[in-house]
Scaffold this motif. Sequence first.
Motif, PDB file in Angstrom:
ATOM      1  N   ARG A  15       0.843  -1.203   0.000  1.00  0.00           N
ATOM      2  CA  ARG A  15       0.000   0.000   0.000  1.00  0.00           C
ATOM      3  C   ARG A  15       0.875   1.249   0.000  1.00  0.00           C
ATOM      4  O   ARG A  15       0.597   2.212  -0.714  1.00  0.00           O
ATOM      5  N   GLU A  16       1.916   1.248   0.810  1.00  0.00           N
ATOM      6  CA  GLU A  16       2.830   2.390   0.856  1.00  0.00           C
ATOM      7  C   GLU A  16       3.502   2.584  -0.505  1.00  0.00           C
ATOM      8  O   GLU A  16       3.600   3.716  -1.009  1.00  0.00           O
ATOM      9  N   LYS A  17       3.915   1.504  -1.112  1.00  0.00           N
ATOM     10  CA  LYS A  17       4.550   1.554  -2.429  1.00  0.00           C
ATOM     11  C   LYS A  17       3.564   2.052  -3.489  1.00  0.00           C
ATOM     12  O   LYS A  17       3.928   2.815  -4.384  1.00  0.00           O
ATOM     13  N   ASP A  18       2.298   1.650  -3.369  1.00  0.00           N
ATOM     14  CA  ASP A  18       1.272   2.050  -4.333  1.00  0.00           C
ATOM     15  C   ASP A  18       1.068   3.559  -4.379  1.00  0.00           C
ATOM     16  O   ASP A  18       0.609   4.090  -5.390  1.00  0.00           O
ATOM     17  N   GLN A  19       1.395   4.260  -3.303  1.00  0.00           N
ATOM     18  CA  GLN A  19       1.210   5.714  -3.273  1.00  0.00           C
ATOM     19  C   GLN A  19       2.170   6.414  -4.235  1.00  0.00           C
ATOM     20  O   GLN A  19       1.968   7.574  -4.586  1.00  0.00           O
ATOM     21  N   SER A  20       3.219   5.719  -4.660  1.00  0.00           N
ATOM     22  CA  SER A  20       4.211   6.294  -5.569  1.00  0.00           C
ATOM     23  C   SER A  20       4.058   5.798  -7.002  1.00  0.00           C
ATOM     24  O   SER A  20       4.878   6.132  -7.857  1.00  0.00           O
ATOM     25  N   ALA A  21       3.040   5.009  -7.275  1.00  0.00           N
ATOM     26  CA  ALA A  21       2.830   4.490  -8.631  1.00  0.00           C
ATOM     27  C   ALA A  21       2.637   5.654  -9.606  1.00  0.00           C
ATOM     28  O   ALA A  21       1.909   6.604  -9.317  1.00  0.00           O
ATOM     29  N   VAL A  22       3.288   5.573 -10.740  1.00  0.00           N
ATOM     30  CA  VAL A  22       3.241   6.645 -11.726  1.00  0.00           C
ATOM     31  C   VAL A  22       1.806   6.959 -12.132  1.00  0.00           C
ATOM     32  O   VAL A  22       1.415   8.133 -12.197  1.00  0.00           O
ATOM     33  N   GLU A  23       1.006   5.930 -12.396  1.00  0.00           N
ATOM     34  CA  GLU A  23      -0.375   6.142 -12.820  1.00  0.00           C
ATOM     35  C   GLU A  23      -1.166   6.885 -11.755  1.00  0.00           C
ATOM     36  O   GLU A  23      -1.981   7.745 -12.057  1.00  0.00           O
ATOM     37  N   TRP A  24      -0.923   6.523 -10.502  1.00  0.00           N
ATOM     38  CA  TRP A  24      -1.613   7.172  -9.381  1.00  0.00           C
ATOM     39  C   TRP A  24      -1.205   8.634  -9.274  1.00  0.00           C
ATOM     40  O   TRP A  24      -2.046   9.528  -9.129  1.00  0.00           O
ATOM     41  N   LEU A  25       0.080   8.907  -9.346  1.00  0.00           N
ATOM     42  CA  LEU A  25       0.569  10.284  -9.237  1.00  0.00           C
ATOM     43  C   LEU A  25       0.067  11.138 -10.399  1.00  0.00           C
ATOM     44  O   LEU A  25      -0.272  12.313 -10.213  1.00  0.00           O
ATOM     45  N   GLU A  26      -0.028  10.555 -11.591  1.00  0.00           N
ATOM     46  CA  GLU A  26      -0.579  11.279 -12.736  1.00  0.00           C
ATOM     47  C   GLU A  26      -2.055  11.589 -12.512  1.00  0.00           C
ATOM     48  O   GLU A  26      -2.522  12.681 -12.851  1.00  0.00           O
ATOM     49  N   TRP A  27      -2.789  10.632 -11.935  1.00  0.00           N
ATOM     50  CA  TRP A  27      -4.205  10.852 -11.663  1.00  0.00           C
ATOM     51  C   TRP A  27      -4.370  12.006 -10.675  1.00  0.00           C
ATOM     52  O   TRP A  27      -5.189  12.896 -10.881  1.00  0.00           O
ATOM     53  N   LEU A  28      -3.585  11.996  -9.611  1.00  0.00           N
ATOM     54  CA  LEU A  28      -3.646  13.084  -8.633  1.00  0.00           C
ATOM     55  C   LEU A  28      -3.286  14.424  -9.268  1.00  0.00           C
ATOM     56  O   LEU A  28      -3.929  15.438  -8.997  1.00  0.00           O
ATOM     57  N   ALA A  29      -2.270  14.426 -10.124  1.00  0.00           N
ATOM     58  CA  ALA A  29      -1.831  15.669 -10.766  1.00  0.00           C
ATOM     59  C   ALA A  29      -2.914  16.244 -11.677  1.00  0.00           C
ATOM     60  O   ALA A  29      -2.958  17.455 -11.901  1.00  0.00           O
ATOM     61  N   GLY A  30      -3.814  15.400 -12.165  1.00  0.00           N
ATOM     62  CA  GLY A  30      -4.879  15.851 -13.044  1.00  0.00           C
ATOM     63  C   GLY A  30      -6.135  16.303 -12.318  1.00  0.00           C
ATOM     64  O   GLY A  30      -7.162  16.590 -12.958  1.00  0.00           O
TER      65      GLY A  30
END
Length: 175
Positions: A15-30
């Motif tokens: 779960r901690e590692k998932d917070q740094s997933a590229v797809e997740w970070l891109e979703w947050l950035a959008g």
Amino acid sequence: MGRVRKVSKARLRQREKDQSAVEWLEWLAGMDAALGTFFAVDVPDMPVEPFTAAGLDHAERALMDKFSSAEMLLAIENAGVADRFQRFLGEAFIRSGFGGRWLNVRITDDDTDVFFRRRGFEPVICQPFTSAFLDVGSLVLGAVEVRTGHEWSWVYGNCVVDYEDWVAEGRPKIS
């Protein structure tokens, strides 16, 4: 409703590692761009204060007007609209003052994230006064299925009470 299950140490590490997933970070950035589209296109007649119980009711009714069934909501061609409703719903809880934040947490044990085209992440809201996550995808789906127009504000009202109780108790650590 849901079930509480003990999370393994391996799952917590993932779960901690998932917070740094590229797809997740891109979703947050959008987030800001998606909310801009939500307010301009999906629900252009939102109240002046959209991130309130009244705004939630208004958005929920707009969702019900757009989608008469879960099948329509889950159709791949509607994924963008469904995503924007989830973003708005989550942001309403984050901007409420409850101290919530977005997390990428697997709700299901498989990769059946129907809202996000099976991209491998599931956005939830984590709030400091409860150990339960607020699964915005389930709330969006539930609103279309139940069709009261007040499901989201009902959850919001419960969070207000839980938050106030937690504050009155001195903000104890929730495990």
